[in-house]
Scaffold this active site. Structure first.
Site, short mmCIF file in Angstrom:
data_model
loop_
_atom_site.label_atom_id
_atom_site.label_comp_id
_atom_site.label_asym_id
_atom_site.label_seq_id
_atom_site.Cartn_x
_atom_site.Cartn_y
_atom_site.Cartn_z
N GLU A 109 -16.03 -10.75 36.43
CA GLU A 109 -15.94 -12.18 36.72
C GLU A 109 -14.52 -12.68 36.51
O GLU A 109 -13.91 -12.43 35.46
CB GLU A 109 -16.88 -12.98 35.81
CG GLU A 109 -16.84 -14.47 36.09
CD GLU A 109 -17.63 -15.30 35.09
OE1 GLU A 109 -17.93 -16.47 35.41
OE2 GLU A 109 -17.91 -14.80 33.98
N GLU B 289 -24.74 -22.47 34.73
CA GLU B 289 -23.80 -22.40 33.62
C GLU B 289 -23.01 -23.71 33.56
O GLU B 289 -21.84 -23.77 33.91
CB GLU B 289 -22.86 -21.20 33.77
CG GLU B 289 -22.10 -20.91 32.49
CD GLU B 289 -21.11 -19.77 32.63
OE1 GLU B 289 -21.02 -18.96 31.70
OE2 GLU B 289 -20.42 -19.69 33.66
#
Length: 258
Positions: free
Chosen positions: A143, A240
């Site tokens: 990521e 998130e």
């Protein structure tokens, strides 16, 4: 139809961590994700997942010594043993919790370090992770983190992350596409979603610029959710984000996608 996972590190923080599984299930989520499970025995977390019929979609390897500025150790030359112990521990948890994928955190490049040496170290550790996870049919994710959130992280752009995945060259290594970070650094989310479909196996969302519920700000999430469907994305979409008030009060956006 998109499938959403509640991020228990950011959502339902009105209650202690172990009570968030029940709260997520009661709110209609079928899956959860969180940053780190390592403060709890795997069996304790598994009990909550099983009790509420929840899938664990994702978690990260250990961040290392956060108070010392670390945010992952796989980037640090000379610290390979610690990084690989983090990877082995993550695999142990993934097996116990039935989680199909783990984000291997790279880390912040120390100010006195050679960035290319750090990148090479991360690639070596990713290959180690891929080879440890592969016999169990589990995936390793990479990521990119935007500089405003994590200054000095090894890579900030989705294209840098994709280049690392290419260089690692392992069949079970994929991109984790966080649209909040991607919009801050790269923009053109529709291009990323279309062009790299199949390269990402987990998505995370939040509004920009405030990282709240995905129902406001500069990203048109209803349009993107339909685009994910159109390109055939079938993975989880991790929520998130930091709720503006209470988690439950901010879940109106989810009703259209149940």
């Amino acid at each position: 139809m998109p499938r959403f996972a509640a991020n228990l590190s950011m959502m339902f923080t009105e209650v202690p961590f172990m009570e968030r599984f029940a709260a997520a299930a009661q709110a209609g989520f079928q899956a959860v994700e969180f940053l780190f499970p390592y403060d709890y025995p795997p069996a304790t977390i598994r009990e909550q997942l099983d009790k509420y019929g929840l899938t664990l979609a994702l978690f990260n390897t250990s961040p290392g010594e956060v108070n010392a500025g670390e945010w992952g150790r796989s980037v640090l030359p000379g610290r390979e043993q610690e990084a690989r112990e983090d990877i082995d521990l993550a695999l142990e948890y993934a097996l116990a919790l039935g989680c199909e994928q783990v984000h291997v955190m790279a880390g912040v490049v120390p100010q006195d370090a050679d960035p290319e040496a750090c990148r090479a170290t991360f690639i070596s550790n990713l290959r180690y992770a891929a080879e440890r996870f592969a016999p169990h049919g589990k995936r390793v994710l990479v990521e990119a983190l935007s500089p405003g959130v994590k200054p000095g992280y090894l890579f900030a752009s989705q294209y840098q992350a994709l280049a690392i995945v290419d260089e690692v060259d392992r069949a079970n290594v994929f991109l984790q596409l966080d649209t909040f970070h991607a919009q801050k650094v790269d923009g053109n989310l529709s291009h990323l979603i279309r062009e790299y479909a199949g390269r990402y196996v987990h998505v995370q969302v939040a509004s920009l610029p405030d990282r709240n519920e995905p129902d406001d700000g500069e990203i048109n999430y209803p349009w993107l959710f339909q685009l994910f469907d159109a390109v055939g994305y079938r993975g989880w979409i991790g929520c998130e984000y930091h709720p503006r008030t209470t988690t439950a009060a901010g879940l109106g956006w989810l009703a259209a996608w149940r």
